[in-house]
Scaffold this motif. Structure first.
Motif, short mmCIF file in Angstrom:
data_model
loop_
_atom_site.label_atom_id
_atom_site.label_comp_id
_atom_site.label_asym_id
_atom_site.label_seq_id
_atom_site.Cartn_x
_atom_site.Cartn_y
_atom_site.Cartn_z
N GLN A 41 0.58 -7.43 1.88
CA GLN A 41 -0.51 -8.08 1.16
C GLN A 41 -0.08 -9.49 0.75
N SER A 62 9.41 -8.72 -0.53
CA SER A 62 9.01 -8.38 -1.90
C SER A 62 7.50 -8.21 -2.06
N PRO A 87 3.80 -6.75 -1.87
CA PRO A 87 3.32 -5.36 -1.85
C PRO A 87 2.78 -4.97 -0.48
N ARG A 88 2.90 -3.69 -0.17
CA ARG A 88 2.35 -3.13 1.06
C ARG A 88 1.23 -2.16 0.71
N GLN A 89 0.20 -2.15 1.54
CA GLN A 89 -0.87 -1.18 1.35
C GLN A 89 -0.30 0.22 1.46
N GLN A 134 1.89 1.70 -0.42
CA GLN A 134 3.31 1.89 -0.68
C GLN A 134 3.57 2.95 -1.76
N ASP A 135 2.53 3.30 -2.52
CA ASP A 135 2.70 4.31 -3.56
C ASP A 135 2.23 5.70 -3.15
#
Length: 213
Positions: free
Chosen positions: A12, A150, A152-154, A156-157
């Motif tokens: 992102q 660093s 965020p990735r879609q 990732q949680d």
């Protein structure tokens, strides 16, 4: 046939890329006003012979056309119309009391960025020949990669991120200087290949760097 493997890019990008300060450099997001400074680099024959195509730029307008190619036009929808390219500005002086840079108001000495995100993220960079051998390419690339990893990735949680999260670089086997930069930044040669273009055959290394765990 794509030279690089296909990869689903979930990174992102922020609406506005942040500037980055390193020991010797300020990395600022690419802007149209950088065209003349980048022309001074891309018009050099020493630089052109390590890029594709190998023809030096002949005008600032040509450099602007090249700059426009840094905008992503293929890949994930959320990345289309964005870019991840920085110009490099040498820091002229520092505050002698705390060794902090006063400003990045020195000379534009190069650029570094992600050339494209489809089929996979591909790194690109060039340094003005006057500044070769100072370690600036390694310093800039390391800083760029730190920011890229660093972001965020879609998913990732919720375990939706695919296992493959790598960046790649394409470099001529004969370009030992660039190979040394990539190696210092942790890249490893994925494979070798021969690529045919208008100028003949190029012997290439395809380099890969996986996202740190």
């Amino acid at each position: 046939m794509d030279i690089l493997p296909h990869q689903n890019i979930r990174v992102q990008l922020p609406n506005q890329l942040p500037s980055i300060t390193t020991k010797n450099l300020v990395l600022r997001p690419l802007a149209d006003s950088d065209a003349e400074d980048l022309f001074a680099i891309r018009s050099r024959s020493e630089v052109a012979k390590t890029n594709h195509p190998k023809t030096p730029h002949r005008s600032v307008a040509e450099t602007r056309e090249w700059m426009a190619t840094k905008i992503f036009v293929e890949g994930a929808e959320h990345l289309i119309g964005r870019h991840f390219t920085y110009i490099l500005i040498e820091i002229k002086d520092r505050d002698h009391h705390d060794d902090q840079p006063r400003s990045g108001d020195g000379r534009v000495i190069g650029y570094v960025g992600i050339n494209e995100v489809y089929p996979s993220p591909e790194i690109g960079y060039s340094i003005h020949p006057d500044y070769w051998g100072k370690g600036y390419a390694t310093e800039a690339l390391n800083a760029l990669l730190k920011l890229w990893w660093s972001l965020p990735r879609q998913g990732q949680d919720d375990n939706l991120v695919e296992e493959t999260d790598s960046v790649f670089a394409i470099c001529e086997k004969s370009n030992l200087g660039s190979g040394k930069v990539l190696s210092k930044c942790g890249f490893r040669v994925l494979r070798e290949m021969t690529f045919e273009d208008d100028g003949g055959l190029d012997e290439l290394f395809i380099w890969q760097l996986e996202r740190p765990v």
